[in-house]
Write a protein that holds these residues in place. Structure first.
Motif, mmCIF file in Angstrom:
data_model
loop_
_atom_site.group_PDB
_atom_site.id
_atom_site.type_symbol
_atom_site.label_atom_id
_atom_site.label_comp_id
_atom_site.label_asym_id
_atom_site.label_seq_id
_atom_site.Cartn_x
_atom_site.Cartn_y
_atom_site.Cartn_z
ATOM 1 N N ASN A 89 9.837 15.429 81.225
ATOM 2 C CA ASN A 89 9.923 14.692 79.954
ATOM 3 C C ASN A 89 10.295 13.460 79.972
ATOM 4 O OD1 ASN A 89 10.087 13.717 77.499
ATOM 5 N ND2 ASN A 89 11.087 15.571 76.206
ATOM 6 N N SER A 91 10.050 10.607 77.881
ATOM 7 C CA SER A 91 9.750 9.801 76.782
ATOM 8 C C SER A 91 10.845 8.905 76.638
ATOM 9 C CB SER A 91 9.658 10.827 75.544
ATOM 10 O OG SER A 91 11.009 11.550 75.424
ATOM 11 N N ILE A 92 12.248 9.190 76.952
ATOM 12 C CA ILE A 92 13.283 8.298 76.840
ATOM 13 C C ILE A 92 12.902 6.799 78.085
ATOM 14 C CG2 ILE A 92 15.643 7.614 76.999
ATOM 15 C CD1 ILE A 92 16.121 10.394 76.196
HETATM 16 C C1 LIG Z 1 11.199 15.139 75.249
HETATM 17 O O1 LIG Z 1 12.512 14.509 74.951
HETATM 18 C C2 LIG Z 1 12.559 13.729 73.712
HETATM 19 C C3 LIG Z 1 14.032 13.245 73.750
HETATM 20 O O2 LIG Z 1 15.050 14.213 74.056
HETATM 21 C C4 LIG Z 1 12.409 14.794 72.665
HETATM 22 O O3 LIG Z 1 12.358 14.251 71.245
HETATM 23 C C5 LIG Z 1 11.153 15.396 72.867
HETATM 24 O O4 LIG Z 1 10.644 16.401 71.799
HETATM 25 C C6 LIG Z 1 10.673 15.842 74.162
HETATM 26 N N1 LIG Z 1 9.349 16.403 74.561
HETATM 27 C C7 LIG Z 1 8.847 17.671 75.011
HETATM 28 C C8 LIG Z 1 7.478 17.764 74.920
HETATM 29 O O5 LIG Z 1 9.672 18.356 75.211
#
Ligand SMILES: *[C@@H]1O[C@H](CO)[C@@H](O)[C@H](O)[C@H]1NC(C)=O
Length: 385
Positions: A89, A91-92
């Motif tokens: 992950n 995303s950050i």
């Molecule tokens: C990935 O990490 C972000 C931040 O912690 C979170 O909001 C998001 O749900 C995560 N995505 C997945 C697919 O786990």
């Protein structure tokens, strides 16, 4: 040597027939046995081949197996490939990529375009928001800029001034921060964005591995790389460079110390890049050099130059380290693998939360010096909380 030669003339004339035959058999036996033993020894590698740092294989890249033998090796000819991780992950990191935009410019020269610079482009350089190679010749494959300067160590200062003038004229709106690195610097861009995140790009500040001579507030090592805020670039190019009282006008001089003097004159802060445990994040040597304590060489210039007290061993370096220098082309791929791919199964790293953003002109408070024992105690109390 033949059997006849070995027997010699006197044996042939004096001895009886049977004596002569047994002597021949004995000698043939000895010769064959000797040859077999020799063949066996030659087919087994000498023992020192297995030891690290044997150092005798230099120049024979096909036969090199330890990092010492590979130091001078050329990087791979082709791109080594890439793959995504299904369970990761990022995303950050992606959010930071758009919120903390960093332009990287790499100091290189025509001789190094293929040998070094292209390996920066294939490894860490691709994680910069924009990547520019500063050279004296244009190279469309690499995407280098031909600055109006001569090559050579004596022109590095001229090249640095021209590079920032070029960035200011063409790319000032492409990024918030401007990172200068050498073609043998390796940087972890995600950690740079994390360090820069709280700061405003309108604050006149720059970060790197801070050295203390020549400039009262310190200056940043050139090899470890340094990153200027947008406001620092403006002040350097618009105010400092044109003024002979602020910046050295000749081409010569140590690039890093000279820019340090100029930036101090126009009130650009020499930032503190240490993490909350007072561990450094920018390094002028390879990780091995900082990590492994050397008890012998305390008068090495580095110990006199560093601005902040620095520990050896694991406390040398932040877990969020940003840069290392003197990294060979091959090692860039090795670091990419170790940092972005190799994972110990079952250990998940949760990122610490982002700090508050600072106002223009504000800086983070300096870290409180902590001993390893204090950090361990803090971790233990966090775990039980
Ligand atoms: C990935 O990490 C972000 C931040 O912690 C979170 O909001 C998001 O749900 C995560 N995505 C997945 C697919 O786990």
């Amino acid at each position: 040597m033949t059997v006849n030669g070995l027997l010699g003339r006197s044996v042939l004339t004096d001895g009886s027939r049977s004596n002569r035959r047994s002597l021949i058999s004995l000698i043939v036996g000895l010769v064959v046995g000797f040859c077999l033993a020799e063949m066996f020894i030659l087919s087994t590698p000498a023992r020192h081949d297995y030891l690290p740092y044997a150092g005798h294989q230099h120049g024979d890249a096909n036969d090199a197996h330890n990092s010492h033998d590979m130091l001078g090796a050329e990087g791979p000819e082709a791109d080594i490939g890439a793959h995504q991780h299904a369970y990761e992950n990022s995303s950050i990191a992606l959010k930071m990529h758009s919120e903390v935009r960093v332009l990287c410019w790499i100091m290189t020269n025509p001789k190094n375009h293929k040998a070094k610079a292209r390996h920066v482009k294939r490894t860490w350089g691709k994680r910069c928001n924009k990547l520019v190679f500063m050279s004296s010749e244009k190279d469309d494959e690499l995407g280098s800029v031909a600055l109006p300067v001569q090559e050579g160590r004596n022109n590095l200062w001229a090249k640095t001034k021209e590079a920032f003038k070029y960035i200011h004229a063409h790319h000032l709106d492409d990024a918030d921060w401007f990172f200068k690195a050498d073609d043998d610097t390796y940087a972890v861009m995600e950690n740079m964005r994390y360090m820069l995140y709280p700061y405003s790009p309108e604050t006149p500040i720059y970060f790197g591995c801070k050295f203390k001579p020549f400039v009262k507030q310190g200056y940043m090592s050139g090899g470890a790389g340094y990153v200027l805020s947008k406001e620092a670039v403006r002040r350097f190019v618009e105010i400092a460079i044109p003024n002979k009282d602020f910046c050295k006008q000749d081409n010569t001089g140590a690039e890093d110390a000279e820019i340090g003097k100029c930036l101090a004159k126009v009130d650009v802060i020499a930032g503190d890049s240490r993490d909350e445990h007072a561990r450094g994040r920018f390094f002028p040597f390879v990780p091995e050099h900082h990590l492994i304590p050397s008890h012998t060489n305390k008068d090495f210039w580095y110990w006199r130059y560093i601005y902040y007290k620095t520990d050896e061993g694991l406390d040398c370096c932040s877990d969020r380290a940003i840069s290392f220098h003197y990294v060979s082309p091959n090692q860039m791929y090795v670091l990419d693998y170790l940092i972005y791919h190799l994972r110990p199964y079952g250990i998940i790293n949760t990122p610490e939360s982002l700090p508050e953003r600072l106002k223009v002109g504000e800086t983070m408070p300096p870290p409180v010096e902590q001993t390893t024992a204090a950090i361990e105690a803090e971790k233990a109390s966090e775990a039980t909380a």
